[in-house]
Write an enzyme that holds these catalytic residues in place. Structure first.
Site, short mmCIF file in Angstrom:
data_model
loop_
_atom_site.label_atom_id
_atom_site.label_comp_id
_atom_site.label_asym_id
_atom_site.label_seq_id
_atom_site.Cartn_x
_atom_site.Cartn_y
_atom_site.Cartn_z
N ILE A 60 0.97 -1.29 -0.01
CA ILE A 60 0.12 0.08 -0.10
C ILE A 60 0.95 1.11 -0.01
O ILE A 60 1.88 1.37 0.80
CB ILE A 60 -0.73 0.15 1.15
N SER A 61 0.73 2.14 -0.96
CA SER A 61 1.62 3.33 -1.03
C SER A 61 1.67 3.91 0.41
O SER A 61 0.79 4.14 1.14
CB SER A 61 1.14 4.13 -2.20
N GLN A 62 2.78 5.01 0.29
CA GLN A 62 2.88 5.77 1.49
C GLN A 62 1.96 6.92 1.34
O GLN A 62 1.56 7.44 0.14
CB GLN A 62 4.34 6.49 1.25
#
Ligand code: SAH
Length: 229
Positions: A60-62
């Site tokens: 999951i992206s930052q």
């Protein structure tokens, strides 16, 4: 939950520190419950501003990066958006908080199923999750006002450029695998000129802008990297 509201505020503060100024984007980061999109055992890390594993070697992206990409996409409430790389579904819900319609495409059916389940429990649950190679786009709902790619490819996939509406923006990390990548924005500027034979010929042009250095998982597909590389 008051507790999670306070913790989501930490993510908003981080996004501000990364230079995000669009108040609608910051409000979306402060509203979308990131803890619902990470594996349960990592829930306590959901409010740290970093990527987290979601299975199948993906992340999951930052949150600050999700915010920067959403800001770069310059979304308006009625916009139609395609996200490439659904992953957990988190980024898609942030985009949905800012636009009218969001379709997100994921090449891994297992992740797509989990993203669909996580999104179904949410207020703005009408995000459509489809399975396929997002480097080919999703012609069914084209054209898009914005396309946001959440994995890094070697170049902007031609089908994605083609599926942009006039004035549409493609926001995507471009560069080598495991090496320097830049977040790029390609804006479609359509002009029609009349040919010598009198027929109008569409003349498509794209403006490209290099926004910032980034590091993303690889975009795998027909116009991405090959699966073995
Ligand atoms: N937006 C996601 C980030 C996921 S990471 C989130 O908020 O959680 C990038 C995702 O892109 C991975 O799930 C990966 O499987 C997917 N991906 C890579 N290449 C793809 C392609 N060609 N089409 C669709 N999805 C792709």
């Amino acid at each position: 939950m008051a507790g999670s509201t306070g913790q989501l505020a930490d993510l908003v503060a981080q996004a501000r520190r990364y230079g995000v100024r669009d108040e609608a984007v910051l409000a979306a980061i402060g509203t979308v419950p990131r803890q619902s999109f990470v594996p349960r055992r990592l829930a306590s890390a959901a409010f740290d501003d970093g990527p987290l594993p979601i299975g199948e070697g993906q992340t999951i992206s930052q949150p600050a990066m999700v915010a920067m990409m959403a800001e770069a996409a310059q979304l308006r409430p009625d916009d139609r958006v395609l996200e490439v790389g659904a992953g957990s579904g988190y980024g898609a819900l942030v985009l949905r908080a800012l636009a009218g319609r969001v379709v997100t495409i994921e090449r891994r059916p297992g992740l797509a199923g989990k993203a669909r389940a996580a999104l179904a429990g949410q207020g703005l649950g009408d995000v459509e999750v489809v399975v396929g190679d997002g480097t080919l786009g999703w012609p069914t709902e084209a054209p898009y006002d914005a396309i946001v790619v959440t994995a890094a490819g070697p170049e902007p996939p031609p089908p994605l450029l083609e599926q942009l509406a006039p004035g549409g923006r493609l926001v995507m990390p471009v560069g080598e695998q495991h090496n320097t990548q830049f977040l790029m924005r390609y804006t479609r500027t359509a002009t029609t000129h009349v040919q010598d034979d009198g027929d109008p010929a569409p003349e498509e042009e794209y403006r490209s802008e290099r926004l910032t250095a980034v590091r993303f998982v690889p975009l795998i597909g027909a116009h991405g990297f090959g699966p073995r590389r």
